[in-house]
Design an enzyme around this catalytic site. Structure first.
Site, PDB file in Angstrom:
ATOM      1  N   MET A 260       0.838  -1.195   0.000  1.00 13.83           N
ATOM      2  CA  MET A 260       0.000   0.000   0.000  1.00 13.83           C
ATOM      3  C   MET A 260       0.878   1.253   0.000  1.00 13.83           C
ATOM      4  O   MET A 260       2.019   1.226   0.444  1.00 13.83           O
ATOM      5  CB  MET A 260      -0.910   0.010   1.227  1.00 13.83           C
ATOM      6  CG  MET A 260      -1.835  -1.165   1.295  1.00 13.83           C
ATOM      7  SD  MET A 260      -3.212  -1.031   0.145  1.00 13.83           S
ATOM      8  CE  MET A 260      -4.409  -0.232   1.187  1.00 13.83           C
ATOM      9  N   CYS A 261       0.301   2.318  -0.441  1.00 20.88           N
ATOM     10  CA  CYS A 261       1.044   3.561  -0.571  1.00 20.88           C
ATOM     11  C   CYS A 261       0.592   4.521   0.524  1.00 20.88           C
ATOM     12  O   CYS A 261      -0.236   4.185   1.345  1.00 20.88           O
ATOM     13  CB  CYS A 261       0.770   4.173  -1.932  1.00 20.88           C
ATOM     14  SG  CYS A 261       0.944   2.975  -3.267  1.00 20.88           S
ATOM     15  N   GLN A 262       1.158   5.703   0.523  1.00 21.86           N
ATOM     16  CA  GLN A 262       0.663   6.735   1.436  1.00 21.86           C
ATOM     17  C   GLN A 262       0.406   8.017   0.671  1.00 21.86           C
ATOM     18  O   GLN A 262       1.100   8.322  -0.304  1.00 21.86           O
ATOM     19  CB  GLN A 262       1.663   6.974   2.570  1.00 21.86           C
ATOM     20  CG  GLN A 262       1.764   5.778   3.514  1.00 21.86           C
ATOM     21  CD  GLN A 262       1.979   6.167   4.974  1.00 21.86           C
ATOM     22  OE1 GLN A 262       1.889   7.333   5.363  1.00 21.86           O
ATOM     23  NE2 GLN A 262       2.241   5.170   5.797  1.00 21.86           N
TER      24      GLN A 262
ATOM     25  N   ILE B 251       3.754   8.496  -1.811  1.00 26.96           N
ATOM     26  CA  ILE B 251       4.913   7.603  -1.797  1.00 26.96           C
ATOM     27  C   ILE B 251       4.402   6.209  -2.070  1.00 26.96           C
ATOM     28  O   ILE B 251       3.353   5.804  -1.571  1.00 26.96           O
ATOM     29  CB  ILE B 251       5.743   7.670  -0.497  1.00 26.96           C
ATOM     30  CG1 ILE B 251       4.847   7.644   0.740  1.00 26.96           C
ATOM     31  CG2 ILE B 251       6.618   8.914  -0.488  1.00 26.96           C
ATOM     32  CD1 ILE B 251       5.618   7.684   2.047  1.00 26.96           C
TER      33      ILE B 251
ATOM     34  N   ASN C  50      -4.219   5.527  -3.090  1.00 25.05           N
ATOM     35  CA  ASN C  50      -3.658   4.525  -2.186  1.00 25.05           C
ATOM     36  C   ASN C  50      -4.650   3.386  -2.114  1.00 25.05           C
ATOM     37  O   ASN C  50      -5.839   3.603  -1.880  1.00 25.05           O
ATOM     38  CB  ASN C  50      -3.403   5.167  -0.797  1.00 25.05           C
ATOM     39  CG  ASN C  50      -3.603   4.201   0.355  1.00 25.05           C
ATOM     40  OD1 ASN C  50      -4.713   4.002   0.817  1.00 25.05           O
ATOM     41  ND2 ASN C  50      -2.545   3.612   0.812  1.00 25.05           N
TER      42      ASN C  50
END
Lengths: 255, 255
Positions: free
Chosen positions: A1-3, A78, A108
């Site tokens: 997962m991203c942020q 990110i 995300n």
């Protein structure tokens, strides 16, 4: 997962403090090392920085941390790759033009089996589910409203409808902005804080750094920061409800 | 008038040396101080940097001069405003997506009375004649070929036709790339050099700096540099003929 990280303000504000903490999650305090990106609206123009290096190792992230670009709407991301290889074309945020405005989008989450028919003018360049979702969103908005953007309440209702459709396929926390408003949708995890008068000191959760906003603001300034998990340890962050879409204008969520 | 710089190569190459000389024209050795920009293709992705500050005063230009981003196709521009105010949305190069590829465009010159009907999906965000011309080009290509890009000879003929139409309205030196080829059109002023084996030393015209390319290349490398006026004092630059469109692929002009 991203942020995800976004900022929406009533006066052009720099994001150096919040980005400094956020960038640490790109490989230092967290495992999001498959690229990063940030887009700043400046007037109707956009400064768009993407890098497939980890944010902590990127000379461009280093520049952003020290160069106070002032903006009303910023979206940063990110990446920890779930779909699509580590490559520049897969780094968020993505940018397209519609209705003579730039639109910036970051996501995300992870969509399963989402394979919309994209037969309009917006096609993915990379191979992420996220860019597909962005192209679908824009195509649907163009199909509904043609060449002229609708009034905000109508646009908001359409976006709420479309993100709910996409969210049926998986986790869809997302940020979207056309430079006039910031749309934030929560599937699983998103929170925000409003910084306004009387300003106080804030301490980053990801680095030993604090800033006294009362020294760098005027009483009229108002800034909304929206992020996957709280960036500071001593501010009160409000969590989004799952399925909630919030629209921020001039540093405030619109009711 | 503005100045243009582009690079097309057969292996990813950095543009640090050429950009260093070029950036000096952005306020030091020449009067192009109304913003600048540069776009690098990296795979099918694009790194896009624009700044409304003069290139010599810009922290982002400073970064580009020291951070060797390797690319097959680069387009850069320094601006002296003729139409449209000094603002980020008016800085070249401009970027749009068509056919699932990014297209990058920059223009040097001035168009008078050019006011095409833009009723397709590409609209200018700023208020320059240049961005209008770019949107017109993309709209016409989409109108002619629909959703699928044609083969290169057909595409080249169409672009040659369209740039000739635009050039009737004034000076239209331009650079265009979709990441696979670089299209360069000369109305009044453009020249190029091919750097290939055996490589030699090159000395910048705008700064006391030289580089010995034989030390930083392999025998297979080939790089085309296309620019408004020669960047070096000891290389043989070939001038474009007025009205000429050249297409560069793998560091070579295509016949």
């Amino acid at each position: 997962m991203c942020q995800l990280l976004a900022m929406n303000c009533n006066v052009p504000t720099d994001i150096v403090f919040s980005f400094t903490g956020f960038a640490h999650r790109g490989g230092r305090t967290d495992t999001h090392h498959d690229g990063w990106g940030i887009a700043f609206f400046e007037g109707s123009g956009v400064r768009h920085f993407v890098d497939h290096q980890a944010a902590i190792a990127s000379p461009i992230a280093e520049l952003i941390k020290h160069y106070p670009i002032k903006s009303l709407n910023v979206i940063a991301h990110i990446r920890k790759a779930t779909q699509g290889q580590v490559a520049l074309e897969n780094c968020h945020p993505f940018v397209r033009e519609m209705w003579g405005r730039y639109w910036v989008f970051a996501h995300n989450g992870d969509l399963k089996g989402f394979d919309p028919i994209l037969d309009g003018p917006y096609r993915p360049v990379g191979n992420t589910d996220s860019e597909q979702a962005f192209c679908f969103l824009l195509q649907q908005l163009r199909d509904r409203f043609g060449d002229t953007p609708p009034a905000m309440p109508v646009l908001r209702a359409a976006i709420a409808d479309l993100v709910a459709i996409i969210a049926r396929y998986g986790t869809f926390n997302m940020m979207l902005s056309d430079g006039t408003a910031l749309f934030a949708h929560c599937s699983t995890k998103l929170c925000y804080v409003i910084r306004q008068y009387p300003f106080d000191k804030a301490c980053l959760a990801d680095e030993d750094l604090s800033v006294d906003f009362s020294q760098v603001t005027t009483p009229n300034d108002r800034v909304a920061i929206i992020v996957t998990t709280p960036l500071t340890t001593n501010e009160t962050w409000t969590e989004f409800a799952p399925g909630e879409l919030k629209v921020f204008v001039d540093g405030l969520p619109q009711s």
